[in-house]
Design a protein around this motif. Structure first.
Motif, PDB file in Angstrom:
ATOM      1  N   ARG A 107       0.835  -1.204   0.000  1.00 38.66           N
ATOM      2  CA  ARG A 107       0.000   0.000   0.000  1.00 38.66           C
ATOM      3  C   ARG A 107       0.873   1.258   0.000  1.00 38.66           C
ATOM      4  O   ARG A 107       0.590   2.215  -0.724  1.00 38.66           O
ATOM      5  CB  ARG A 107      -0.923   0.003   1.225  1.00 38.66           C
ATOM      6  CG  ARG A 107      -1.859   1.204   1.216  1.00 38.66           C
ATOM      7  CD  ARG A 107      -2.884   1.201   2.307  1.00 38.66           C
ATOM      8  NE  ARG A 107      -3.681   2.418   2.213  1.00 38.66           N
ATOM      9  CZ  ARG A 107      -4.591   2.784   3.109  1.00 38.66           C
ATOM     10  NH1 ARG A 107      -4.832   2.022   4.166  1.00 38.66           N
ATOM     11  NH2 ARG A 107      -5.259   3.906   2.957  1.00 38.66           N
ATOM     12  N   GLU A 111       0.548   3.786  -3.162  1.00 40.64           N
ATOM     13  CA  GLU A 111      -0.120   5.073  -2.965  1.00 40.64           C
ATOM     14  C   GLU A 111       0.837   6.260  -2.984  1.00 40.64           C
ATOM     15  O   GLU A 111       0.440   7.370  -3.340  1.00 40.64           O
ATOM     16  CB  GLU A 111      -0.926   5.049  -1.667  1.00 40.64           C
ATOM     17  CG  GLU A 111      -2.124   4.110  -1.736  1.00 40.64           C
ATOM     18  CD  GLU A 111      -3.205   4.471  -0.739  1.00 40.64           C
ATOM     19  OE1 GLU A 111      -3.690   5.620  -0.776  1.00 40.64           O
ATOM     20  OE2 GLU A 111      -3.552   3.596   0.065  1.00 40.64           O
ATOM     21  N   VAL A 115      -0.070   9.407  -5.436  1.00 43.81           N
ATOM     22  CA  VAL A 115      -0.350  10.780  -4.999  1.00 43.81           C
ATOM     23  C   VAL A 115       0.539  11.781  -5.745  1.00 43.81           C
ATOM     24  O   VAL A 115       0.119  12.912  -6.017  1.00 43.81           O
ATOM     25  CB  VAL A 115      -0.187  10.911  -3.465  1.00 43.81           C
ATOM     26  CG1 VAL A 115       1.277  10.988  -3.045  1.00 43.81           C
ATOM     27  CG2 VAL A 115      -0.968  12.110  -2.943  1.00 43.81           C
ATOM     28  N   ASP A 148     -12.898   7.043   4.561  1.00 48.95           N
ATOM     29  CA  ASP A 148     -11.439   7.048   4.453  1.00 48.95           C
ATOM     30  C   ASP A 148     -11.006   6.342   3.171  1.00 48.95           C
ATOM     31  O   ASP A 148     -10.164   6.833   2.409  1.00 48.95           O
ATOM     32  CB  ASP A 148     -10.856   6.339   5.683  1.00 48.95           C
ATOM     33  CG  ASP A 148      -9.342   6.485   5.779  1.00 48.95           C
ATOM     34  OD1 ASP A 148      -8.731   7.069   4.861  1.00 48.95           O
ATOM     35  OD2 ASP A 148      -8.771   6.006   6.775  1.00 48.95           O
ATOM     36  N   ARG A 149     -11.583   5.174   2.922  1.00 44.68           N
ATOM     37  CA  ARG A 149     -11.247   4.404   1.716  1.00 44.68           C
ATOM     38  C   ARG A 149     -11.556   5.218   0.457  1.00 44.68           C
ATOM     39  O   ARG A 149     -10.772   5.225  -0.488  1.00 44.68           O
ATOM     40  CB  ARG A 149     -12.041   3.102   1.696  1.00 44.68           C
ATOM     41  CG  ARG A 149     -11.906   2.329   0.400  1.00 44.68           C
ATOM     42  CD  ARG A 149     -13.015   1.280   0.305  1.00 44.68           C
ATOM     43  NE  ARG A 149     -12.771   0.180   1.201  1.00 44.68           N
ATOM     44  CZ  ARG A 149     -12.291  -1.012   0.806  1.00 44.68           C
ATOM     45  NH1 ARG A 149     -12.011  -1.207  -0.463  1.00 44.68           N
ATOM     46  NH2 ARG A 149     -12.103  -1.983   1.647  1.00 44.68           N
ATOM     47  N   HIS A 152      -8.881   7.771  -0.560  1.00 48.02           N
ATOM     48  CA  HIS A 152      -7.728   7.189  -1.252  1.00 48.02           C
ATOM     49  C   HIS A 152      -8.103   6.729  -2.665  1.00 48.02           C
ATOM     50  O   HIS A 152      -7.277   6.794  -3.571  1.00 48.02           O
ATOM     51  CB  HIS A 152      -7.162   6.036  -0.427  1.00 48.02           C
ATOM     52  CG  HIS A 152      -6.514   6.489   0.845  1.00 48.02           C
ATOM     53  ND1 HIS A 152      -5.186   6.838   0.909  1.00 48.02           N
ATOM     54  CD2 HIS A 152      -7.031   6.686   2.089  1.00 48.02           C
ATOM     55  CE1 HIS A 152      -4.907   7.216   2.155  1.00 48.02           C
ATOM     56  NE2 HIS A 152      -6.003   7.139   2.882  1.00 48.02           N
ATOM     57  N   ARG A 153      -9.326   6.283  -2.832  1.00 47.19           N
ATOM     58  CA  ARG A 153      -9.775   5.841  -4.157  1.00 47.19           C
ATOM     59  C   ARG A 153      -9.854   7.022  -5.126  1.00 47.19           C
ATOM     60  O   ARG A 153      -9.467   6.901  -6.296  1.00 47.19           O
ATOM     61  CB  ARG A 153     -11.135   5.150  -4.047  1.00 47.19           C
ATOM     62  CG  ARG A 153     -11.590   4.498  -5.353  1.00 47.19           C
ATOM     63  CD  ARG A 153     -12.990   3.925  -5.241  1.00 47.19           C
ATOM     64  NE  ARG A 153     -13.045   2.758  -4.377  1.00 47.19           N
ATOM     65  CZ  ARG A 153     -13.711   2.701  -3.224  1.00 47.19           C
ATOM     66  NH1 ARG A 153     -14.376   3.763  -2.782  1.00 47.19           N
ATOM     67  NH2 ARG A 153     -13.723   1.602  -2.502  1.00 47.19           N
ATOM     68  N   ILE A 168      -6.030  -0.337  -7.159  1.00 48.29           N
ATOM     69  CA  ILE A 168      -6.286   0.307  -5.883  1.00 48.29           C
ATOM     70  C   ILE A 168      -7.341  -0.420  -5.053  1.00 48.29           C
ATOM     71  O   ILE A 168      -7.175  -0.610  -3.842  1.00 48.29           O
ATOM     72  CB  ILE A 168      -6.665   1.798  -6.067  1.00 48.29           C
ATOM     73  CG1 ILE A 168      -6.732   2.501  -4.707  1.00 48.29           C
ATOM     74  CG2 ILE A 168      -7.949   1.952  -6.855  1.00 48.29           C
ATOM     75  CD1 ILE A 168      -5.437   2.516  -3.937  1.00 48.29           C
ATOM     76  N   LEU A 172      -6.849  -1.996  -1.224  1.00 50.33           N
ATOM     77  CA  LEU A 172      -7.626  -1.548  -0.074  1.00 50.33           C
ATOM     78  C   LEU A 172      -8.444  -2.688   0.513  1.00 50.33           C
ATOM     79  O   LEU A 172      -8.590  -2.790   1.745  1.00 50.33           O
ATOM     80  CB  LEU A 172      -8.532  -0.377  -0.476  1.00 50.33           C
ATOM     81  CG  LEU A 172      -7.804   0.917  -0.878  1.00 50.33           C
ATOM     82  CD1 LEU A 172      -8.809   1.973  -1.311  1.00 50.33           C
ATOM     83  CD2 LEU A 172      -6.940   1.438   0.262  1.00 50.33           C
ATOM     84  N   HIS A 196      -5.497  14.083   6.063  1.00 48.59           N
ATOM     85  CA  HIS A 196      -6.162  14.154   4.768  1.00 48.59           C
ATOM     86  C   HIS A 196      -6.169  15.589   4.243  1.00 48.59           C
ATOM     87  O   HIS A 196      -6.011  15.822   3.034  1.00 48.59           O
ATOM     88  CB  HIS A 196      -7.591  13.620   4.875  1.00 48.59           C
ATOM     89  CG  HIS A 196      -7.674  12.127   4.878  1.00 48.59           C
ATOM     90  ND1 HIS A 196      -8.838  11.440   4.603  1.00 48.59           N
ATOM     91  CD2 HIS A 196      -6.735  11.178   5.114  1.00 48.59           C
ATOM     92  CE1 HIS A 196      -8.610  10.145   4.668  1.00 48.59           C
ATOM     93  NE2 HIS A 196      -7.352   9.955   4.994  1.00 48.59           N
ATOM     94  N   MET A 215       1.358  12.213   2.214  1.00 48.92           N
ATOM     95  CA  MET A 215       0.828  10.853   2.146  1.00 48.92           C
ATOM     96  C   MET A 215       1.707   9.896   2.942  1.00 48.92           C
ATOM     97  O   MET A 215       1.198   9.006   3.639  1.00 48.92           O
ATOM     98  CB  MET A 215       0.717  10.393   0.693  1.00 48.92           C
ATOM     99  CG  MET A 215       0.160   8.972   0.521  1.00 48.92           C
ATOM    100  SD  MET A 215      -1.570   8.800   1.078  1.00 48.92           S
ATOM    101  CE  MET A 215      -2.432   9.436  -0.375  1.00 48.92           C
ATOM    102  N   LEU A 219       0.364   7.493   5.973  1.00 48.58           N
ATOM    103  CA  LEU A 219       0.441   6.037   5.950  1.00 48.58           C
ATOM    104  C   LEU A 219       1.444   5.510   6.973  1.00 48.58           C
ATOM    105  O   LEU A 219       1.259   4.411   7.527  1.00 48.58           O
ATOM    106  CB  LEU A 219       0.811   5.558   4.544  1.00 48.58           C
ATOM    107  CG  LEU A 219      -0.232   5.839   3.459  1.00 48.58           C
ATOM    108  CD1 LEU A 219       0.265   5.333   2.102  1.00 48.58           C
ATOM    109  CD2 LEU A 219      -1.572   5.197   3.800  1.00 48.58           C
TER     110      LEU A 219
END
Length: 236
Positions: A107, A111, A115, A148-149, A152-153, A168, A172, A196, A215, A219
């Motif tokens: 992840r 990610e 980003v 939250d998911r 990120h999506r 992705i 997740l 965020h 990011m 994470l």
């Protein structure tokens, strides 16, 4: 490859016929004889080219379809998919279910790249969706996992890259599956919201370096909480 050139494809041996058929069909893509979205030869043509029976060919085609590599359309024929499906990636990730370190690392690596790409390509509409997502998380008094998911999506899809789109959700999903029996320590909605926001403002400013940094901080914080939670569970 010229339009009228015959396709170059090898006949196969009797051993593991279906697997060899799969390899030969995929090689049509790798050798660039055919491209994503192109129509494959008919079943009869493939049987003659590969020197295999109809059951063997159909077994191979069914496997390719299950993996999202081809699409079979009634009365139209068989086509290579236009973009990468998530099934092969799901299968690979399934082998790592329960391996917390591996799942977190995939992840992170995925990610952090996404980003940075998002900072270059994200649209005004997607920025608006991120802002609304943060506001929704701030206001909810319920579990905010799905919110939250979705944050990120949105970032993953903002890159408009069919490869990342196919990856992705499996990442997740596997992340959630691996952690579903772990009670995370120190879960603070206010801290998540602030992280965020940091990511959002970096994207708003089209700053890939700051987006990457924000990011990573987010994470890495999650990784730390998971590590402490797992250690507590082992002790207890």
């Amino acid at each position: 490859m010229k339009e009228n050139d015959p396709l170059q494809i090898k006949s196969v041996k009797r051993k593991t016929l279906a697997n060899q058929v799969i390899e030969q069909i995929i090689d049509l893509l790798l050798s660039e004889q055919l491209k994503a979205g192109d129509k494959l030869p008919s079943e009869m043509e493939l049987m003659e080219m590969l020197h295999v029976s109809r059951p063997v060919l159909r077994e191979a085609l069914s496997s390719l379809e299950a993996l999202g590599i081809i699409n079979r359309k009634t009365k139209e024929g068989t086509f290579f998919s236009t973009k990468v499906g998530s099934e092969p990636f799901k299968i690979m990730l399934a082998l790592s279910v329960g391996d917390i370190d591996n799942v977190i690392e995939i992840r992170l690596t995925h990610e952090l790249g996404l980003v940075g790409l998002a900072a270059e390509k994200i649209s005004e509409l997607e920025l608006k969706k991120l802002s609304e997502n943060i506001e929704e998380m701030e206001q909810t008094n319920e579990d905010y996992t799905e919110i939250d998911r979705e944050f990120h999506r949105i970032i993953a899809y903002s890159g408009s890259n069919s490869l990342t789109e196919g990856m992705i959700d499996p990442i997740l999903n596997m992340y959630d599956k691996t952690l579903e029996n772990i009670a995370l320590k120190d879960r603070s909605k206010s801290k998540t919201v602030q992280q965020h926001k940091d990511i959002y403002h970096a994207l708003l400013n089209r700053d890939p370096i700051e987006a990457y940094r924000s990011m990573y901080n987010h994470l890495d914080h999650v990784r730390d909480r998971i590590g402490r939670s797992v250690e507590d569970r082992r002790i207890n």
